[in-house]
Design a protein around this motif. Structure first.
Motif: not given
Length: 390
Positions: A257-269
């Motif tokens: 299982l791969l859970q992804f798409g976190g809001a933090y990463e979308q902003s921090a990167l």
């Protein structure tokens, strides 16, 4: 007739209340051992946190480094997510250093020191960390100075204060895309730059109505809602950066299982954001300072650029989150490649061999945490052994 119907309804209501009460009691008792997101929901209601056991983070705030490891830890339980746990021991390199390191006492001349963030520290047992696996496979003596929740500015300071006295011939510098954002965050916390990312206060998405009250106080309600939505909706803001709202299964039998798409990463990167561009400038200065420092004893810097899970598994993630979102995550990694070229840094990016293995169905990262799992660490260690020609 009416009285009979009333009695039946009363019996039904009583039975429902009893069933709900028993379910509530059962979920609260079983909360520590319930799997997946339903376990997270039940534990948030019963204990206020998603973890099966209580724990204290190994890292604490630091005015010089954003965060730094506490010294003197002995096999302390740590969590990277609700499902990722490992143990940490730390030492001081010398008395009074004030910072802990996940490494052995240094009574030898090292072949290399490692600086980096949580990808260098590793969210695994230490024996499974790529640093220790690389050392074991090559016989090279490595000193791991990596600190979680830190950026390039901190890594240069750690190298100057703790690595320079060892004068290692090689500095392995691990980079991840949020390092620019961490440099910005550290500078803001020290009042060195303006907080351009600050937003006006807004009302919380969830009001104080009945649904929100039940979400935080009824394990039954929280679990049922989570079963329908796939995610516990009552996560406190302090824990929100660990939430991965999207998921996909993969592997030869869909066993991973791969859970992804976190809001933090979308902003921090996202390098289109001003705060990350400010961080890039701070990182560039730190790398320039580190180059001058290491050149002073005739050493070399080799940078290891870590890709995100979303990029490595883009064949799975892009159809769900969109290619534009994956490209935003990749923008920080690409910016680091540009910095490598501009500063003539020796850099290695394992995204191509990682992607090849991902396409074959291998699990290189934790399912609900951004870091490499034990297998991913082993793969990285093998790749670095070839790249370094050790």
């Amino acid at each position: 007739m009416g009285k009979k119907i009333g009695r039946v309804l009363l019996i039904v209501i009583i039975n429902v209340v009893v069933i709900v009460a028993l379910l509530e009691i059962g979920l609260r008792l079983l909360a520590p051992n319930l799997p997946g997101q339903i376990g997270v929901a039940a534990r948030y209601v019963t204990t206020g946190q998603p973890y099966s056991e209580s724990w204290t983070p190994a890292w604490q705030r630091s005015s010089d480094h954003f965060y730094a490891l506490r010294p003197g830890l002995e096999d302390d339980l740590q969590y990277g997510s609700a499902t990722v746990s490992f143990h940490v021991s730390t030492i001081e390199l010398w008395e009074g250093g004030g910072i802990g390191f996940r490494t052995d006492p240094v009574d030898f001349a090292p072949d290399a020191v490692v600086v980096g963030d949580s990808f260098g520290f590793c969210f695994t047992e230490r024996v499974d960390c790529w640093v220790d696996q690389l050392s074991a496979a090559t016989g090279k003596r490595l000193v791991n100075l990596s600190q979680p929740v830190t950026g390039t500015t901190s890594h240069e300071r750690i190298l100057r204060d703790f690595g320079a006295p060892l004068e290692p011939p090689l500095v392995l510098w691990q980079f991840f895309g949020n390092d620019f954002n961490d440099d910005y965050g550290l500078a803001v916390s020290r009042d060195e730059v303006a907080d351009v990312a600050a937003e006006a206060e807004t009302e919380a998405a969830n009001d104080s109505g009945l649904g929100d009250w039940l979400r935080h106080n009824s394990a039954t309600y929280a679990v049922i809602e989570t079963l329908f939505t796939g995610l516990y909706l009552g996560t406190p803001e302090s824990e929100a950066l660990y939430i991965k709202p999207l998921s996909v299964t993969y592997g030869s039998n869909n066993e991973y299982l791969l859970q992804f798409g976190g809001a933090y990463e979308q902003s921090a990167l996202d390098m289109s954001l001003e705060q990350n561009q400010i961080g890039l400038g701070l990182s560039r200065q730190a790398f320039e300072d580190a180059q001058a420092l290491v050149a002073g004893w005739g050493g070399e810097i080799a940078v290891i650029i870590m890709p995100t899970r979303e990029e490595v598994y883009a064949h799975l993630t892009a159809p769900i989150m969109g290619q534009d979102a994956v490209d935003r995550l990749a923008s920080a990694r690409i910016a680091m490649h540009d910095l490598c070229d501009a500063l003539s840094l020796r850099c290695y990016d394992p995204i191509e061999p990682f992607t090849e293995r991902a396409l074959q169905g291998e699990a290189l990262y934790h399912s609900d945490d951004m870091h490499l799992n034990a297998h991913g660490n082993a793969v990285l260690a093998d790749l670095l052994q070839d790249w370094l020609d050790w």
